[in-house]
Design a protein around this motif. Sequence first.
Motif, PDB file in Angstrom:
ATOM      1  N   ARG A 115       0.867  -1.170   0.000  1.00 37.42           N
ATOM      2  CA  ARG A 115       0.000   0.000   0.000  1.00 37.42           C
ATOM      3  C   ARG A 115       0.904   1.221   0.000  1.00 37.42           C
ATOM      4  NH1 ARG A 115      -5.036   1.310   3.898  1.00 37.42           N
ATOM      5  NH2 ARG A 115      -5.596  -0.784   3.244  1.00 37.42           N
ATOM      6  N   ASP A 116       0.509   2.267  -0.746  1.00 36.86           N
ATOM      7  CA  ASP A 116       1.266   3.518  -0.775  1.00 36.86           C
ATOM      8  C   ASP A 116       0.752   4.466   0.302  1.00 36.86           C
ATOM      9  OD1 ASP A 116       2.812   2.776  -2.993  1.00 36.86           O
ATOM     10  OD2 ASP A 116       1.310   3.544  -4.410  1.00 36.86           O
ATOM     11  N   LEU A 117       1.647   5.333   0.753  1.00 33.47           N
ATOM     12  CA  LEU A 117       1.242   6.403   1.666  1.00 33.47           C
ATOM     13  C   LEU A 117       0.414   7.416   0.888  1.00 33.47           C
ATOM     14  CD1 LEU A 117       4.664   6.951   3.451  1.00 33.47           C
ATOM     15  CD2 LEU A 117       2.569   6.219   4.573  1.00 33.47           C
ATOM     16  N   ASN A 118      -0.655   7.922   1.504  1.00 31.23           N
ATOM     17  CA  ASN A 118      -1.421   8.987   0.860  1.00 31.23           C
ATOM     18  C   ASN A 118      -0.957  10.338   1.410  1.00 31.23           C
ATOM     19  OD1 ASN A 118      -2.900   9.613   3.273  1.00 31.23           O
ATOM     20  ND2 ASN A 118      -4.364   7.986   2.807  1.00 31.23           N
ATOM     21  N   ILE A 119      -1.476  11.411   0.846  1.00 32.15           N
ATOM     22  CA  ILE A 119      -1.045  12.767   1.232  1.00 32.15           C
ATOM     23  C   ILE A 119      -1.269  13.012   2.719  1.00 32.15           C
ATOM     24  CG2 ILE A 119      -1.573  15.222   0.927  1.00 32.15           C
ATOM     25  CD1 ILE A 119      -0.006  14.254  -1.366  1.00 32.15           C
ATOM     26  N   ARG A 120      -2.402  12.625   3.247  1.00 30.19           N
ATOM     27  CA  ARG A 120      -2.682  12.846   4.669  1.00 30.19           C
ATOM     28  C   ARG A 120      -1.658  12.134   5.538  1.00 30.19           C
ATOM     29  NH1 ARG A 120      -4.323  10.066   8.590  1.00 30.19           N
ATOM     30  NH2 ARG A 120      -4.906   8.270   7.341  1.00 30.19           N
ATOM     31  N   GLN A 121      -1.340  10.898   5.185  1.00 30.52           N
ATOM     32  CA  GLN A 121      -0.371  10.126   5.956  1.00 30.52           C
ATOM     33  C   GLN A 121       1.027  10.734   5.860  1.00 30.52           C
ATOM     34  OE1 GLN A 121      -1.246   6.495   3.871  1.00 30.52           O
ATOM     35  NE2 GLN A 121      -2.435   5.647   5.582  1.00 30.52           N
ATOM     36  N   VAL A 122       1.399  11.172   4.670  1.00 29.51           N
ATOM     37  CA  VAL A 122       2.710  11.806   4.475  1.00 29.51           C
ATOM     38  C   VAL A 122       2.818  13.064   5.342  1.00 29.51           C
ATOM     39  CG1 VAL A 122       4.117  13.060   2.792  1.00 29.51           C
ATOM     40  CG2 VAL A 122       3.149  10.837   2.197  1.00 29.51           C
ATOM     41  N   ARG A 123       1.775  13.884   5.348  1.00 24.33           N
ATOM     42  CA  ARG A 123       1.786  15.100   6.180  1.00 24.33           C
ATOM     43  C   ARG A 123       1.901  14.746   7.654  1.00 24.33           C
ATOM     44  NH1 ARG A 123      -1.391  19.651   6.005  1.00 24.33           N
ATOM     45  NH2 ARG A 123       0.397  20.369   7.151  1.00 24.33           N
ATOM     46  N   ALA A 124       1.144  13.744   8.093  1.00 22.81           N
ATOM     47  CA  ALA A 124       1.173  13.345   9.500  1.00 22.81           C
ATOM     48  C   ALA A 124       2.560  12.841   9.890  1.00 22.81           C
ATOM     49  CB  ALA A 124       0.114  12.270   9.763  1.00 22.81           C
ATOM     50  N   LEU A 125       3.181  12.057   9.028  1.00 22.23           N
ATOM     51  CA  LEU A 125       4.525  11.554   9.312  1.00 22.23           C
ATOM     52  C   LEU A 125       5.549  12.686   9.330  1.00 22.23           C
ATOM     53  CD1 LEU A 125       4.517   8.291   7.177  1.00 22.23           C
ATOM     54  CD2 LEU A 125       4.589   8.449   9.690  1.00 22.23           C
ATOM     55  N   SER A 126       5.406  13.605   8.389  1.00 24.93           N
ATOM     56  CA  SER A 126       6.307  14.757   8.336  1.00 24.93           C
ATOM     57  C   SER A 126       6.238  15.559   9.627  1.00 24.93           C
ATOM     58  CB  SER A 126       5.931  15.640   7.140  1.00 24.93           C
ATOM     59  OG  SER A 126       6.636  16.848   7.173  1.00 24.93           O
ATOM     60  N   GLU A 127       5.024  15.811  10.102  1.00 24.22           N
ATOM     61  CA  GLU A 127       4.840  16.561  11.347  1.00 24.22           C
ATOM     62  C   GLU A 127       5.328  15.756  12.548  1.00 24.22           C
ATOM     63  OE1 GLU A 127       0.804  18.019  11.659  1.00 24.22           O
ATOM     64  OE2 GLU A 127       0.865  18.744   9.586  1.00 24.22           O
ATOM     65  N   ARG A 128       5.018  14.486  12.588  1.00 20.71           N
ATOM     66  CA  ARG A 128       5.402  13.642  13.729  1.00 20.71           C
ATOM     67  C   ARG A 128       6.911  13.589  13.912  1.00 20.71           C
ATOM     68  NH1 ARG A 128       3.283   8.323  16.316  1.00 20.71           N
ATOM     69  NH2 ARG A 128       4.934   8.055  17.837  1.00 20.71           N
ATOM     70  N   PHE A 129       7.638  13.405  12.786  1.00 14.57           N
ATOM     71  CA  PHE A 129       9.081  13.204  12.871  1.00 14.57           C
ATOM     72  C   PHE A 129       9.890  14.472  12.586  1.00 14.57           C
ATOM     73  CE2 PHE A 129       7.550   8.836  12.020  1.00 14.57           C
ATOM     74  CZ  PHE A 129       8.041   8.227  13.156  1.00 14.57           C
ATOM     75  N   GLY A 130       9.219  15.563  12.214  1.00 14.23           N
ATOM     76  CA  GLY A 130       9.918  16.829  11.958  1.00 14.23           C
ATOM     77  C   GLY A 130      10.826  16.763  10.753  1.00 14.23           C
ATOM     78  N   VAL A 131      10.387  16.076   9.712  1.00 13.63           N
ATOM     79  CA  VAL A 131      11.173  15.980   8.485  1.00 13.63           C
ATOM     80  C   VAL A 131      10.338  16.517   7.326  1.00 13.63           C
ATOM     81  CG1 VAL A 131      12.526  13.997   9.290  1.00 13.63           C
ATOM     82  CG2 VAL A 131      10.413  13.603   8.015  1.00 13.63           C
ATOM     83  N   ALA A 132      11.001  16.777   6.216  1.00 13.61           N
ATOM     84  CA  ALA A 132      10.319  17.313   5.029  1.00 13.61           C
ATOM     85  C   ALA A 132       9.322  16.294   4.487  1.00 13.61           C
ATOM     86  CB  ALA A 132      11.332  17.658   3.951  1.00 13.61           C
TER      87      ALA A 132
END
Length: 137
Positions: A115-132
């Motif tokens: 399964r691919d990450l969707n935009i919402r998941q990518v944003r959540a991961l970016s915020e969670r880990f403080g990465v681009a």
Amino acid sequence: MNAHIDVKRLLPIWEQFRSTTDIAPIRDDAHYARMTALLEALLDEAAGDESHPAMELVDIVGDLIEDFEADHYPLPEATGVQALQFLLEQHGLKQSDLPEIGSQGVVSEILAGKRDLNIRQVRALSERFGVAVATFV
């Protein structure tokens, strides 16, 4: 679409757009910070809607950020899944520790490449880990 583009008419419009948005190849760290903030604002505006007009700008700004990062902050080649696996290990997290992504089953499918990450998941991961955001794309 007309194959002929009136460059003399286009250039003043482009210059106005560029001066208003600062969308151009990224020059330095300050410009990088502005483009990263713009990317976040565009993603907020699109609110996960892949067909939103802001998504075309997300692609352009994301490419500019990716080009700058590749030149100035080169990382070993890694997929978004590999980056996620690395961050999970670094933070001592388990699949079940990512409720913002979905159930443990969803996280497992993402990590397995089913399964691919969707935009919402990518944003959540970016915020969670403080990465681009580009880390996971």
